[in-house]
Design a protein around this motif. Structure first.
Motif, mmCIF file in Angstrom:
data_model
loop_
_atom_site.group_PDB
_atom_site.id
_atom_site.type_symbol
_atom_site.label_atom_id
_atom_site.label_comp_id
_atom_site.label_asym_id
_atom_site.label_seq_id
_atom_site.Cartn_x
_atom_site.Cartn_y
_atom_site.Cartn_z
ATOM 1 N N PRO A 57 0.922 -1.267 -0.066
ATOM 2 C CA PRO A 57 0.000 -0.038 0.073
ATOM 3 C C PRO A 57 0.742 1.340 0.060
ATOM 4 O O PRO A 57 1.691 1.415 0.781
ATOM 5 C CB PRO A 57 -0.915 -0.082 1.208
ATOM 6 N N LYS A 58 0.520 2.303 -0.779
ATOM 7 C CA LYS A 58 1.132 3.440 -0.869
ATOM 8 C C LYS A 58 0.100 4.707 -0.832
ATOM 9 O O LYS A 58 -1.017 4.327 -1.412
ATOM 10 C CB LYS A 58 2.155 3.638 -2.054
ATOM 11 N N ILE A 59 0.550 5.851 -1.021
ATOM 12 C CA ILE A 59 -0.317 6.933 -1.189
ATOM 13 C C ILE A 59 0.379 7.657 -2.591
ATOM 14 O O ILE A 59 1.673 8.027 -2.311
ATOM 15 C CB ILE A 59 -0.415 7.877 -0.190
ATOM 16 N N LYS A 60 -0.585 8.046 -3.508
ATOM 17 C CA LYS A 60 0.024 8.785 -4.623
ATOM 18 C C LYS A 60 -0.501 10.256 -4.511
ATOM 19 O O LYS A 60 -1.719 10.549 -4.251
ATOM 20 C CB LYS A 60 -0.522 8.391 -5.862
ATOM 21 N N LEU A 61 0.220 11.393 -4.523
ATOM 22 C CA LEU A 61 0.019 12.551 -4.558
ATOM 23 C C LEU A 61 0.326 13.222 -5.759
ATOM 24 O O LEU A 61 1.223 12.886 -6.396
ATOM 25 C CB LEU A 61 1.075 13.456 -3.426
ATOM 26 N N GLU A 62 -0.779 14.168 -6.235
ATOM 27 C CA GLU A 62 -0.542 14.751 -7.350
ATOM 28 C C GLU A 62 -0.680 16.269 -7.360
ATOM 29 O O GLU A 62 -1.828 16.468 -6.356
ATOM 30 C CB GLU A 62 -1.616 14.408 -8.457
ATOM 31 N N ILE A 63 0.230 16.994 -7.287
ATOM 32 C CA ILE A 63 0.288 18.641 -7.179
ATOM 33 C C ILE A 63 0.897 19.314 -8.138
ATOM 34 O O ILE A 63 1.837 18.999 -8.734
ATOM 35 C CB ILE A 63 1.347 18.632 -5.798
ATOM 36 N N ILE A 64 0.009 20.195 -8.601
ATOM 37 C CA ILE A 64 0.351 21.281 -9.531
ATOM 38 C C ILE A 64 0.864 22.565 -8.917
ATOM 39 O O ILE A 64 -0.078 23.084 -8.282
ATOM 40 C CB ILE A 64 -0.772 21.499 -10.764
ATOM 41 N N VAL A 65 2.032 23.061 -9.397
ATOM 42 C CA VAL A 65 2.394 24.343 -8.768
ATOM 43 C C VAL A 65 3.033 25.128 -9.841
ATOM 44 O O VAL A 65 3.392 24.522 -11.089
ATOM 45 C CB VAL A 65 3.512 24.142 -7.710
ATOM 46 N N ALA A 66 3.322 26.474 -9.668
ATOM 47 C CA ALA A 66 3.933 27.251 -10.443
ATOM 48 C C ALA A 66 5.381 26.542 -10.902
ATOM 49 O O ALA A 66 5.988 26.040 -9.520
ATOM 50 C CB ALA A 66 4.118 28.613 -9.998
ATOM 51 N N ALA A 67 6.167 26.997 -11.906
ATOM 52 C CA ALA A 67 7.182 26.283 -11.972
ATOM 53 C C ALA A 67 8.407 26.746 -10.959
ATOM 54 O O ALA A 67 9.307 25.992 -10.822
ATOM 55 C CB ALA A 67 7.886 26.454 -13.611
ATOM 56 N N SER A 68 8.380 27.980 -10.571
ATOM 57 C CA SER A 68 9.099 28.435 -9.606
ATOM 58 C C SER A 68 9.140 27.897 -8.287
ATOM 59 O O SER A 68 10.115 27.723 -7.346
ATOM 60 C CB SER A 68 8.786 29.999 -9.498
ATOM 61 N N MET A 69 8.058 27.197 -7.901
ATOM 62 C CA MET A 69 7.665 26.527 -6.587
ATOM 63 C C MET A 69 8.125 25.110 -6.628
ATOM 64 O O MET A 69 8.421 24.612 -5.912
ATOM 65 C CB MET A 69 6.419 26.659 -6.250
ATOM 66 N N ALA A 70 8.453 24.459 -7.999
ATOM 67 C CA ALA A 70 8.477 23.069 -8.003
ATOM 68 C C ALA A 70 9.774 22.416 -7.032
ATOM 69 O O ALA A 70 9.410 21.461 -6.234
ATOM 70 C CB ALA A 70 8.918 22.667 -9.548
ATOM 71 N N ASP A 71 10.730 23.110 -7.206
ATOM 72 C CA ASP A 71 12.254 22.710 -6.466
ATOM 73 C C ASP A 71 11.872 22.493 -4.995
ATOM 74 O O ASP A 71 12.063 21.466 -4.439
ATOM 75 C CB ASP A 71 13.376 23.497 -6.812
#
Length: 112
Positions: A57-71
């Motif tokens: 069992p795992k959890i999958k997170l999907e997050i969309i952010v501005a490119a500047s926040m990705a790192d």
């Protein structure tokens, strides 16, 4: 914009969510999944019988952010989800061409 897909251990979800909220993430999608990687499953004993558990069992997170926040988001997930043991998960970062908020019709980063 960037799509960050992360798989983490289920018991780390709340801690990761709190860290991401503090880092400025405004939303995410969470899915309960099963999978295997280096762990390739394990054996368990139930009512005296041993059986193989091939998917963990795992959890999958999907997050969309501005490119500047990705790192910073990737670093936050990585640091918060890490236990130092096998099966801590993976993080993938993909480009997102367009986002549209259905309710208002906003597009691009305004839709986030």
């Amino acid at each position: 914009m960037k799509l960050i897909i992360a798989t983490i251990k289920p018991f780390k979800l709340e801690e990761v969510r709190e860290a991401l909220t503090a880092a400025g993430v405004r939303g995410m999608m969470v899915t309960e999944i099963k999978g295997f990687g280096s762990q390739s499953g394990h054996t368990e004993i139930y009512r005296g019988a041993e059986y193989a558990v091939n998917f963990v069992p795992k959890i999958k997170l999907e997050i969309i952010v501005a490119a500047s926040m990705a790192d910073s988001v990737v670093e936050t997930i990585s640091n918060t989800a890490r236990t130092g043991k096998i099966g801590d998960g993976k993080i993938f970062v993909l480009d997102v061409e367009q986002a549209i908020r259905v309710r208002t019709g906003e597009t691009g980063e305004d839709a986030l």
